[in-house]
Design a protein around this motif. Sequence first.
Motif, PDB file in Angstrom:
ATOM      1  N   LEU A   1       0.838  -1.200   0.000  1.00  0.00           N
ATOM      2  CA  LEU A   1       0.000   0.000   0.000  1.00  0.00           C
ATOM      3  C   LEU A   1       0.873   1.250   0.000  1.00  0.00           C
ATOM      4  O   LEU A   1       1.772   1.385   0.836  1.00  0.00           O
ATOM      5  CB  LEU A   1      -0.918   0.012   1.232  1.00  0.00           C
ATOM      6  CG  LEU A   1      -1.887   1.202   1.275  1.00  0.00           C
ATOM      7  CD1 LEU A   1      -2.982   1.043   0.227  1.00  0.00           C
ATOM      8  CD2 LEU A   1      -2.515   1.367   2.654  1.00  0.00           C
TER       9      LEU A   1
ATOM     10  N   ILE B   1       0.773   5.521   0.131  1.00  0.00           N
ATOM     11  CA  ILE B   1      -0.027   6.719   0.380  1.00  0.00           C
ATOM     12  C   ILE B   1       0.851   7.928   0.100  1.00  0.00           C
ATOM     13  O   ILE B   1       1.941   8.050   0.659  1.00  0.00           O
ATOM     14  CB  ILE B   1      -0.565   6.785   1.828  1.00  0.00           C
ATOM     15  CG1 ILE B   1      -1.371   5.524   2.166  1.00  0.00           C
ATOM     16  CG2 ILE B   1      -1.419   8.035   2.021  1.00  0.00           C
ATOM     17  CD1 ILE B   1      -1.924   5.501   3.605  1.00  0.00           C
TER      18      ILE B   1
ATOM     19  N   LEU C   1      -6.874  -2.943   1.292  1.00  0.00           N
ATOM     20  CA  LEU C   1      -5.976  -1.894   1.777  1.00  0.00           C
ATOM     21  C   LEU C   1      -6.534  -0.506   1.529  1.00  0.00           C
ATOM     22  O   LEU C   1      -6.233   0.431   2.261  1.00  0.00           O
ATOM     23  CB  LEU C   1      -4.612  -2.034   1.101  1.00  0.00           C
ATOM     24  CG  LEU C   1      -3.886  -3.359   1.363  1.00  0.00           C
ATOM     25  CD1 LEU C   1      -2.747  -3.551   0.391  1.00  0.00           C
ATOM     26  CD2 LEU C   1      -3.378  -3.408   2.792  1.00  0.00           C
ATOM     27  N   ILE C   2      -7.320  -0.359   0.453  1.00  0.00           N
ATOM     28  CA  ILE C   2      -7.894   0.939   0.112  1.00  0.00           C
ATOM     29  C   ILE C   2      -9.326   0.987   0.625  1.00  0.00           C
ATOM     30  O   ILE C   2     -10.123   0.100   0.342  1.00  0.00           O
ATOM     31  CB  ILE C   2      -7.830   1.180  -1.411  1.00  0.00           C
ATOM     32  CG1 ILE C   2      -6.353   1.239  -1.861  1.00  0.00           C
ATOM     33  CG2 ILE C   2      -8.584   2.434  -1.801  1.00  0.00           C
ATOM     34  CD1 ILE C   2      -6.159   1.462  -3.342  1.00  0.00           C
ATOM     35  N   ALA C   3      -9.619   2.021   1.399  1.00  0.00           N
ATOM     36  CA  ALA C   3     -10.929   2.108   2.045  1.00  0.00           C
ATOM     37  C   ALA C   3     -12.030   2.405   1.026  1.00  0.00           C
ATOM     38  O   ALA C   3     -11.890   3.300   0.195  1.00  0.00           O
ATOM     39  CB  ALA C   3     -10.899   3.194   3.124  1.00  0.00           C
TER      40      ALA C   3
ATOM     41  N   GLU D   1      -6.768   3.757   6.107  1.00  0.00           N
ATOM     42  CA  GLU D   1      -5.668   3.335   5.243  1.00  0.00           C
ATOM     43  C   GLU D   1      -4.387   3.678   5.984  1.00  0.00           C
ATOM     44  O   GLU D   1      -4.230   4.797   6.469  1.00  0.00           O
ATOM     45  CB  GLU D   1      -5.715   4.075   3.898  1.00  0.00           C
ATOM     46  CG  GLU D   1      -6.966   3.743   3.091  1.00  0.00           C
ATOM     47  CD  GLU D   1      -7.278   4.744   1.980  1.00  0.00           C
ATOM     48  OE1 GLU D   1      -6.721   5.866   2.005  1.00  0.00           O
ATOM     49  OE2 GLU D   1      -8.094   4.406   1.113  1.00  0.00           O
ATOM     50  N   SER D   2      -3.448   2.746   6.063  1.00  0.00           N
ATOM     51  CA  SER D   2      -2.271   2.968   6.892  1.00  0.00           C
ATOM     52  C   SER D   2      -1.071   2.247   6.325  1.00  0.00           C
ATOM     53  O   SER D   2      -1.179   1.097   5.903  1.00  0.00           O
ATOM     54  CB  SER D   2      -2.566   2.468   8.315  1.00  0.00           C
ATOM     55  OG  SER D   2      -1.505   2.801   9.187  1.00  0.00           O
TER      56      SER D   2
ATOM     57  N   THR E   1      -1.214   7.421   8.164  1.00  0.00           N
ATOM     58  CA  THR E   1      -2.484   6.760   8.436  1.00  0.00           C
ATOM     59  C   THR E   1      -3.587   7.760   8.141  1.00  0.00           C
ATOM     60  O   THR E   1      -3.562   8.878   8.665  1.00  0.00           O
ATOM     61  CB  THR E   1      -2.579   6.296   9.900  1.00  0.00           C
ATOM     62  OG1 THR E   1      -1.575   5.311  10.145  1.00  0.00           O
ATOM     63  CG2 THR E   1      -3.954   5.705  10.206  1.00  0.00           C
ATOM     64  N   VAL E   2      -4.520   7.375   7.280  1.00  0.00           N
ATOM     65  CA  VAL E   2      -5.666   8.231   6.996  1.00  0.00           C
ATOM     66  C   VAL E   2      -6.920   7.495   7.452  1.00  0.00           C
ATOM     67  O   VAL E   2      -7.180   6.379   6.996  1.00  0.00           O
ATOM     68  CB  VAL E   2      -5.783   8.574   5.494  1.00  0.00           C
ATOM     69  CG1 VAL E   2      -6.844   9.654   5.293  1.00  0.00           C
ATOM     70  CG2 VAL E   2      -4.443   9.029   4.919  1.00  0.00           C
TER      71      VAL E   2
END
Lengths: 112, 112
Positions: A57, A59, B3-5, B49-50, B60-61
Amino acid sequence: MNLIAGTPAPPYYAVIFTSVRTTDADGYDEMAEHMVRLAAEQPGFLGIESTRGADGLGITVSYWDSLEAIEHWRRHGEHQVAQTAGRARWYERFALRVCRVERVGFFQRETD
Amino acid sequence: MNLIAGTPAPPYYAVIFTSVRTTDADGYDEMAEHMVRLAAEQPGFLGIESTRGADGLGITVSYWDSLEAIEHWRRHGEHQVAQTAGRARWYERFALRVCRVERVGFFQRETD
């Protein structure tokens, strides 16, 4: 290297780009690094934070002073080429969220 | 694991937590995992998501349906204990940004 972006007081804007990569790594790192450098040269750019974990993942959060600056960067010619290649080869899936940053807190440990 | 919200249509809210850790790892992973599980049980939680990269930067979102939900989670007793320990031991520095998500795009590669 300052990993955490030193952004100004809000409001400003954030683009949260969350991605899972394909196994096609050809040219990806070079393009990603070039895009970070290029983004930093654009009008309205405030900062960028980016990381990818062992689970795949990634970001990346970029910060901008206006929606117009985000739109200008989205339409940038080299960025458009990168976006097309990303969809064609490098990304399995992604989410892109445009946000208005409303409140910010920073913490810095005091040195002993 | 997704992994993706998979968040709903905007508007909603995001908390972007960007951090650099200290070398004190004692209890951190367990606490971080517990906080993710606990956050997911809170009212208004939409997703998380982290990731943390090899360079030590973690992003981390977490996504929430309202500012009230974010405030409720901030004040949660166990979360307050974790925040205190984070400042005391686990984080060298961090930024926490509360944002209103205004526009979202998703991409999913088509399977061959």
